[in-house]
Design an enzyme around this catalytic site. Structure first.
Site, PDB file in Angstrom:
ATOM      1  N   LYS A 186       0.841  -1.208   0.000  1.00 15.57           N
ATOM      2  CA  LYS A 186       0.000   0.000   0.000  1.00 15.57           C
ATOM      3  C   LYS A 186       0.868   1.248   0.000  1.00 15.57           C
ATOM      4  O   LYS A 186       0.579   2.220  -0.709  1.00 15.57           O
ATOM      5  CB  LYS A 186      -0.934  -0.017   1.216  1.00 15.57           C
ATOM      6  CG  LYS A 186      -2.073  -1.027   1.087  1.00 15.57           C
ATOM      7  CD  LYS A 186      -2.831  -1.234   2.411  1.00 15.57           C
ATOM      8  CE  LYS A 186      -3.889  -2.332   2.236  1.00 15.57           C
ATOM      9  NZ  LYS A 186      -4.564  -2.672   3.513  1.00 15.57           N
ATOM     10  N   GLN A 238      -4.703  -1.448   9.747  1.00 14.76           N
ATOM     11  CA  GLN A 238      -4.648  -2.763   9.108  1.00 14.76           C
ATOM     12  C   GLN A 238      -5.248  -3.829  10.022  1.00 14.76           C
ATOM     13  O   GLN A 238      -4.834  -3.967  11.170  1.00 14.76           O
ATOM     14  CB  GLN A 238      -3.195  -3.112   8.760  1.00 14.76           C
ATOM     15  CG  GLN A 238      -3.019  -4.446   8.070  1.00 14.76           C
ATOM     16  CD  GLN A 238      -3.639  -4.448   6.665  1.00 14.76           C
ATOM     17  OE1 GLN A 238      -3.491  -3.502   5.901  1.00 14.76           O
ATOM     18  NE2 GLN A 238      -4.358  -5.513   6.348  1.00 14.76           N
ATOM     19  N   ASP A 249     -11.081   2.961   4.281  1.00 13.85           N
ATOM     20  CA  ASP A 249     -11.505   1.558   4.213  1.00 13.85           C
ATOM     21  C   ASP A 249     -13.025   1.449   4.029  1.00 13.85           C
ATOM     22  O   ASP A 249     -13.524   0.395   3.639  1.00 13.85           O
ATOM     23  CB  ASP A 249     -11.125   0.828   5.513  1.00 13.85           C
ATOM     24  CG  ASP A 249      -9.883  -0.050   5.357  1.00 13.85           C
ATOM     25  OD1 ASP A 249      -9.512  -0.371   4.199  1.00 13.85           O
ATOM     26  OD2 ASP A 249      -9.294  -0.410   6.385  1.00 13.85           O
TER      27      ASP A 249
END
Lengths: 294, 294
Positions: free
Chosen positions: A54, A98, A121
């Site tokens: 990422k 995460q 997200d």
């Protein structure tokens, strides 16, 4: 029939390119590049790989990537304090914690702590509710990427019969909401579904996101169906090696489907590209700038 | 086969009774009764009837009912100011702005202005997101009532094939979310669905919430299906009188279904009973008291 293999890697590269192309205008308007902060707790090797990828993609698109690494025994309060600091930092447009977190940390509390405007997200209940209510918001990356691949293959989805296998908050439920909004007739199937093969047999669109290796067999599919395989399952081979397979038997699906995504190289690259897209969109929305076409 | 006619009126009376039975303990704990404030804008005759009925039911359960009537030309800012005052009033546990509002007022802005903790309609995006994410929250009254009737008729819904016709934010979408949470396999159908009859034919559960008089025919139904009819359509008869009918042809459904709700007397009474239930639940949640069993 031999299905078209959907090249998610190429499509994702195109999307990443369109994001990168839009960054300079944002910099010119605001004096800074869009910023994504990623928080990683603990030592999960797969999570470390994801976060590194990422970061590379974020800087590759001309945006600022910051990684915060916390030890596995960090307290929930310390993690929430970091999230609060990132919420308050104007240079941060997107925040991603995460998952999975260590067991002593409530993922629901962490998700709810992120400013919905920075929730790239799309997991915050406010964004889930905006999606369910047909309001603008940040949409989870994986289903967002699946929808792009479907629309690229099929065009208008209105009236199509769609089957979503799996009902997670991360993929299955937002995927079903996106498909209903696109006017498909949508069936949500899951572990309690009785005759999955019969549902697959009548579906123009199959999105498999259930985490069961090669669950969906080729001869279940409606000929010509568009098959999006979100599964990423590592299985052991007889020779002791391992192999990554999806939730669909790819070789069999090739014989029946009209389109099918490979694993890897299908949905996976789209998830990171959509994360960059969400970061860019969040940056524009936060600063009152009109969203660029992507 | 002759279907069981689900007596929503009797079930709703039972639920209203259980709500009323729980009020004295709340009064004993807090020194006040739960309070519902209803805001009515304009002169829509149907809305006036609904609001009056809600008020009667609220006081009938021992709770405080307050009605705020605003003229049809009230500004959006004045309406939002009233909502803000009700949000700030500790004696108000539930706020309901009767829809539809006059055209110059944004219903979305009004819905978003209500404190989610007092949103007894369950329409706020935060509550929609909590429902979508499997978190506790206030659930819209009509689908909540439909779920109770379904569970009363069928028991465990796990693995049942459910069809929801209609994708409104008020009924169809939350109904589908509730059924997925109850582990049914759920198909969301709507105006763009191609072969509705085929979907009805394989459904153990049909929830019709689309507003088309007698759209669903009896011979479409799977024998023994449980049919919940949310429709309330007034149609003209040849003699010039009018009649209230649902989205399902009731006389035909009686021949094929296992259970069917009448119109009126089915879902309608459950909506108000669930509003009282939501008000009681909101009152307990706001004051930190454990929710009573209802």
């Amino acid at each position: 029939m031999s299905a078209v293999i959907i090249d998610g890697k190429a499509f994702a590269a195109g999307l990443r390119g369109r994001v990168a192309d839009a960054v300079p205008a944002f910099v010119a308007a605001t004096g800074r590049a869009p910023g994504l902060s990623v928080v990683l707790v603990g030592d999960d090797p797969a999570s470390h790989v994801y976060v590194r990828n990422k970061g590379i993609a974020t800087t590759g698109a001309g945006m600022v990537s910051v990684e915060h690494r916390l030890p596995a025994d960090v307290s929930e309060a310390e993690l929430l304090a970091l999230v609060a600091a990132l919420n308050a930092d104007n240079a941060v447009d997107g925040i991603l914690v995460q998952m999975p977190c260590p067991k002593h940390i409530s993922e629901a509390r962490v998700i709810a702590a992120v400013d919905p405007a920075k929730d790239v997200d799309g997991f915050h209940p406010v964004n889930a509710g905006r999606l369910a209510s047909g309001l603008p918001g940040l949409v989870p990356c994986t289903p967002s990427g699946c929808l792009m691949l479907l629309q690229d293959a099929l065009g208008d989805l209105s009236g199509k019969e769609a089957l979503v296998i799996g009902r997670s908050n991360i993929v299955g439920k937002p995927m079903a909401a996106l498909l209903v909004a696109a006017s498909a007739t949508v069936t949500a199937a899951h572990s309690r579904t009785r005759d999955l093969a019969a549902h697959v047999a009548r579906a123009d669109i199959v999105v498999a996101a259930v985490g069961v290796p090669e669950l969906v067999r080729g001869d279940w599919l409606k000929p010509g169906a568009c098959v999006i395989d979100v599964g990423m399952n590592r299985i052991a081979l007889p020779d002791g090696k391992t192999k990554l397979v999806g939730d669909v038997n790819f070789a069999e699906a090739l014989e029946t489907a009209g389109w099918v995504t490979p694993v890897p190289g299908g949905v996976g690259p789209m998830t990171i590209a959509c994360l960059l897209r969400n970061t860019l969109l969040a940056a524009h929305a936060r600063t009152g700038l009109a969203a660029p076409a992507l």
